[in-house]
Design a protein around this motif. Structure first.
Motif, PDB file in Angstrom:
ATOM      1  N   CYS A   1       0.836  -1.211   0.000  1.00 21.73           N
ATOM      2  CA  CYS A   1       0.000   0.000   0.000  1.00 21.73           C
ATOM      3  C   CYS A   1       0.866   1.255   0.000  1.00 21.73           C
ATOM      4  O   CYS A   1       0.526   2.260  -0.635  1.00 21.73           O
ATOM      5  N   ARG A   2       1.989   1.222   0.736  1.00 23.90           N
ATOM      6  CA  ARG A   2       2.883   2.375   0.788  1.00 23.90           C
ATOM      7  C   ARG A   2       3.448   2.659  -0.615  1.00 23.90           C
ATOM      8  O   ARG A   2       3.539   3.806  -1.041  1.00 23.90           O
TER       9      ARG A   2
ATOM     10  N   ALA B   1       0.814   4.186  -2.849  1.00 25.00           N
ATOM     11  CA  ALA B   1       0.624   5.597  -2.548  1.00 25.00           C
ATOM     12  C   ALA B   1       1.715   6.431  -3.210  1.00 25.00           C
ATOM     13  O   ALA B   1       1.458   7.530  -3.720  1.00 25.00           O
TER      14      ALA B   1
ATOM     15  N   ARG C   1       0.795   6.895  -6.576  1.00 16.89           N
ATOM     16  CA  ARG C   1      -0.524   7.516  -6.694  1.00 16.89           C
ATOM     17  C   ARG C   1      -1.539   6.552  -7.314  1.00 16.89           C
ATOM     18  O   ARG C   1      -2.332   6.913  -8.172  1.00 16.89           O
TER      19      ARG C   1
ATOM     20  N   GLU D   1      -3.653   4.713  -5.195  1.00 14.39           N
ATOM     21  CA  GLU D   1      -4.460   4.295  -4.055  1.00 14.39           C
ATOM     22  C   GLU D   1      -5.767   3.652  -4.496  1.00 14.39           C
ATOM     23  O   GLU D   1      -6.372   2.838  -3.771  1.00 14.39           O
TER      24      GLU D   1
ATOM     25  N   SER E   1      -5.638  -0.075  -4.267  1.00 12.70           N
ATOM     26  CA  SER E   1      -5.009  -0.621  -3.064  1.00 12.70           C
ATOM     27  C   SER E   1      -5.790  -1.788  -2.490  1.00 12.70           C
ATOM     28  O   SER E   1      -5.199  -2.783  -2.044  1.00 12.70           O
TER      29      SER E   1
END
Length: 798
Positions: free
Chosen positions: A693-694, A697, A700, A702, A705
């Protein structure tokens, strides 16, 4: 002594008899007083031959045959010898001795005279001393006009033909060398409508000591044999000239050229429009229902005169016209062009009637072009410069030429149709555009063969693989035609299927080799069941398969009997890769080897088939050297490089198919790939989700995710539970989002459907439902499970 005696007489310089022997009285019946004082020429049945007169004018011995007149009126054949008796002043008289030939000699003379073969005898000076009746008929002159002349002088007043040039030289050569000489000439005999070919035998006449005393000329009318030889020669020539290419138009042009070279002054060839299109010709109810296209015309005149119907134009024939009748009957028709037939030929066309009148066309033949019971077209032959009209022999020859040309036209039509089908099949099976992938930039070319061998089975392909990798393949099926194209399609499909399961290059070629062996065994079994089936030959192919990974910038390749690929480095230098060469596909039982190497970003791979570098006018080494030179250079667009390679190495009519595939390598930047080592601890699954997930992010992404967390959780959990360390998680942002989990186990997972109360078995089912595709591939250290997700539109286009 009866007639078998010796007669002697004396003749003065004025030709008057001065003495007459008793032998002369017994031979000719004249008494001494009846002949003395008379001219000796009065006693001859014919005038003395010119050769004898010329000899008697000189003081030299002479001997030859004469015919004298007996007192009771019949002719007596004599062998006359003349000897000069000169006084000191050089004047005197001739002493003549004559003997009656033996019966056998007279029989030989009668036989010579009555032989139907023209024969003439010549003395040592090449002057005619005898000729039979047949020779008189051929020359159109009595014997007395032929005697004492040379051969060339004997035809004075007749139309001299090129065949008679040098005949006197041939006679002199026979008399000089004593060797016979054959000779062939043309002569139009008096009263004959056409010239005749004569086969002349010039044979020396020798005495008992072998000395040449004269020559015999015998002539045989060889007109029919000559025409037959010419017809056979023309047919043999037509076999070499007509149908040299499997091109319908060119075949029609060749027919027109052969006919004008040997038979006609002007020729036109019309073919059915459907035949030129390669379609199956079908019988029509009438000539006016057939649409023709003017395909070729040829003239003996310098610069073919413009035809009434230009080449390439469509037209029809009127049913009642001579061409229409020939099409209706299916037979060649011969016409002498008079006022009535000229109107029929014109068939209402003022331009055609004017052309017939202006050129003075007087004889025409209309010949249908038919093969296998189907009318393919029509050929019209005409004469205007040749005075002699067409004859039955010409009609027969025109039919034979048309029949041969029709078969060639039909073969070319069938080839055109089959080639179009094979080409369409080939192009439908080849990729129309490169699939979307980020590993390489590609450009390609395919050039079919333009020879009678037909379309081959060359192919290339670009196959997206898991992990942002790409498979590059090029191959060549043995053989040509639809069969080779169909086999190529089956092999291309097999390669795609095998590549989809992520086989290594050597393993893929091994599996492909088994497929080719199986196809060949099936074909052999089908032939055994159908003995009448035409054998397409053994199935075989060459192939090269490469896998490029833009993340590691590493490439692996294997080849099966295929030419080595070239690699153009970023600095523009081109080199051929030294790959292990495996056996061609279809041999079976032999291994293939994979070669791996690092590839700098921006390098260009050149994959090709052997038709690019091999040709009848150059060997393989020369072709490879020319290809290497054509590939050199930096910064050139791939399309431009393709055009340069094809233009440098190919002719206008390549003898084999050519496939060319260029691929410029790309590399994925480090910020588009994220990799983590995962401990073999179930408690670390949650941390793996957080790492993913990091990274999303940071990219970009998300929006994806939630699905990515589910995929990471399932794949990492399975690797920890069923696999083994080391375990690695990797995310790749390419045209899709790729999630990969690798472990050391070689056991591939499989998806199963869980029952209602089962606690497990739903993980991979969820992965399959939430992703575009998923799969596994074996590596040297274990396996990799991967899954691909579609990116949001704005990210996919970024």
């Amino acid at each position: 002594m009866g007639e078998h005696g010796v007669a002697s007489a004396a003749v003065d310089a004025r030709g008057l008899v001065t003495a007459w022997s008793a032998g002369a009285r017994r031979v000719l019946g004249y008494e001494h007083g009846e002949v003395v004082g008379r001219k000796a020429a009065d006693l001859l049945a014919d005038a003395l031959p010119a050769s004898a007169r010329s000899r008697l004018a000189e003081p030299a011995d002479w001997r030859g045959p004469v015919r004298a007149r007996h007192r009771d009126g019949h002719d007596v054949e004599l062998e006359l010898e003349a000897h000069p008796l000169l006084d000191s002043a050089g004047e005197g008289q001739w002493f003549l001795t004559a003997t009656v030939p033996e019966p056998a000699l007279r029989l030989r003379r009668w036989a010579l005279d009555q032989l139907p073969v023209p024969i003439a005898l010549f003395d040592q000076d090449g002057l005619a001393v005898s000729a039979n009746s047949a020779m008189e008929g051929v020359m159109g002159r009595p014997q007395k006009d032929l005697l004492g002349r040379r051969v060339g002088e004997s035809v004075d007043g007749l139309r001299r033909l090129p065949g008679f040039e040098g005949l006197d030289d041939a006679v002199r050569r026979v008399l000089r060398t004593g060797e016979p000489v054959p000779y062939e000439a043309w002569l139009r005999a008096p009263g004959e409508a056409r010239e005749h070919a004569w086969l002349v035998s010039l044979s020396p006449l020798k005495d008992g000591t072998g000395e040449v005393r004269g020559m015999c000329l015998a002539a045989i009318d060889s007109t029919e044999q000559f025409l037959a030889r010419r017809r056979l020669s023309m047919l043999n020539e037509s076999g070499n000239r007509i149908g040299s290419t499997l091109d319908v138009t060119r075949t029609a042009e060749e027919l027109a050229e052969v006919c004008t070279d040997h038979l006609a002054d002007f020729v036109i060839v019309d073919l059915l429009d459907s035949v030129l299109a390669g379609e199956e010709a079908a019988p029509a109810p009438g000539a006016d229902a057939l649409v023709f296209r003017r395909t070729a015309h040829q003239s003996v005149l310098e610069g073919c005169p413009e035809a009434v119907i230009p080449v390439g134009s469509r037209h029809t024939y009127v049913e009642g016209s001579p061409p229409g009748r020939a099409l209706t009957t299916g037979r060649a028709l011969l016409y002498e062009v008079d006022d009535i037939t000229a109107q029929l030929w014109a068939a209402g066309s003022r331009e055609r009637a004017r052309s017939i009148e202006i050129h003075g066309i007087h004889s025409m033949i209309a010949v249908p072009l038919r093969a296998r019971g189907i009318t393919l077209g029509l050929s019209i032959l005409s004469r205007h410069r040749t005075a002699e009209p067409f004859g039955e022999d010409d009609l027969l020859l025109a039919e034979e030429l048309a029949a041969r040309a029709a078969v060639c036209v039909d073969n070319a039509r069938r080839y055109t149709r089959e080639r179009a089908i094979a080409l369409e099949l080939q192009r439908s099976l080849l990729p129309h555009r490169a699939p979307r992938q980020a590993a390489v930039e590609v450009a390609s070319r395919y050039q079919p063969a333009s020879t009678r061998a037909g379309i081959g089975g060359d192919w290339f392909d670009v196959i997206p693989l898991s992990g942002a990798r790409v498979g590059l393949v090029v191959g060549d099926v043995v053989g040509h035609g639809v069969q080779a194209s169909a086999t190529m399609g089956r092999l291309r499909t097999a390669v795609r299927t095998l590549a989809d399961v992520d086989l290594a290059p050597d393993e893929l070629l091994t599996q492909l080799d088994d497929i080719v062996l199986r196809l060949d065994s099936e074909r052999t079994a089908d032939e055994a069941e159908d003995a009448d089936a035409e054998s397409p030959g053994e199935i075989g192919a060459t192939c090269l398969y490469a896998v490029y990974d833009p993340v590691s910038r590493r490439c692996s390749m294997a080849r099966a009997g295929h030419p080595p690929p070239a690699l153009i480095a970023p600095d523009g230098e081109a080199e051929f890769l030294d790959l292990p060469i495996g056996p061609p596909l279809g041999v079976g039982g032999l291994p293939f080897e994979t070669a791996e190497f690092d590839v700098p970003e921006g390098s260009v791979f050149a994959f090709y088939t052997d038709g690019l570098v091999q040709a009848p006018d150059r060997d393989l080494d020369d072709g490879l050297a020319r290809l290497r030179q054509a590939l050199r250079g930096t910064g050139r667009p791939l399309e431009e490089t393709c055009d340069g390679v094809m233009g440098s190495l190919l002719t206008d009519r390549p003898v084999d198919d050519v496939a060319l595939l260029l691929a410029r390598t790309r590399a994925l930047d480090a910020d588009r790939v994220a990799t983590w080592d995962i401990p073999a601890d179930p408690a670390f699954v949650g941390h793996a989700r957080k790492l993913a997930c990091r990274q999303l992010a940071a990219w970009r992404l998300e929006e994806v995710s939630f699905v990515t967390e589910l995929i990471v959780s399932e794949l990492v959990t399975n690797a920890i539970r069923y696999g083994g360390a080391p375990i690695q998680l990797r995310l790749i942002r390419e045209t899709t989002l790729i999630c990969e989990v690798s472990d050391s186990s070689s056991t591939a997972p499989h998806m199963r459907r869980a029952r209602a109360f089962d606690e497990g078995g739903r993980g991979l089912l969820l992965v399959a439902q939430l992703t575009q595709r998923w799969g596994s591939r074996h590596t040297r250290t274990g396996k990799t499970i991967w899954a691909e997700q579609a990116l949001p539109d704005e990210e996919r286009n970024a």
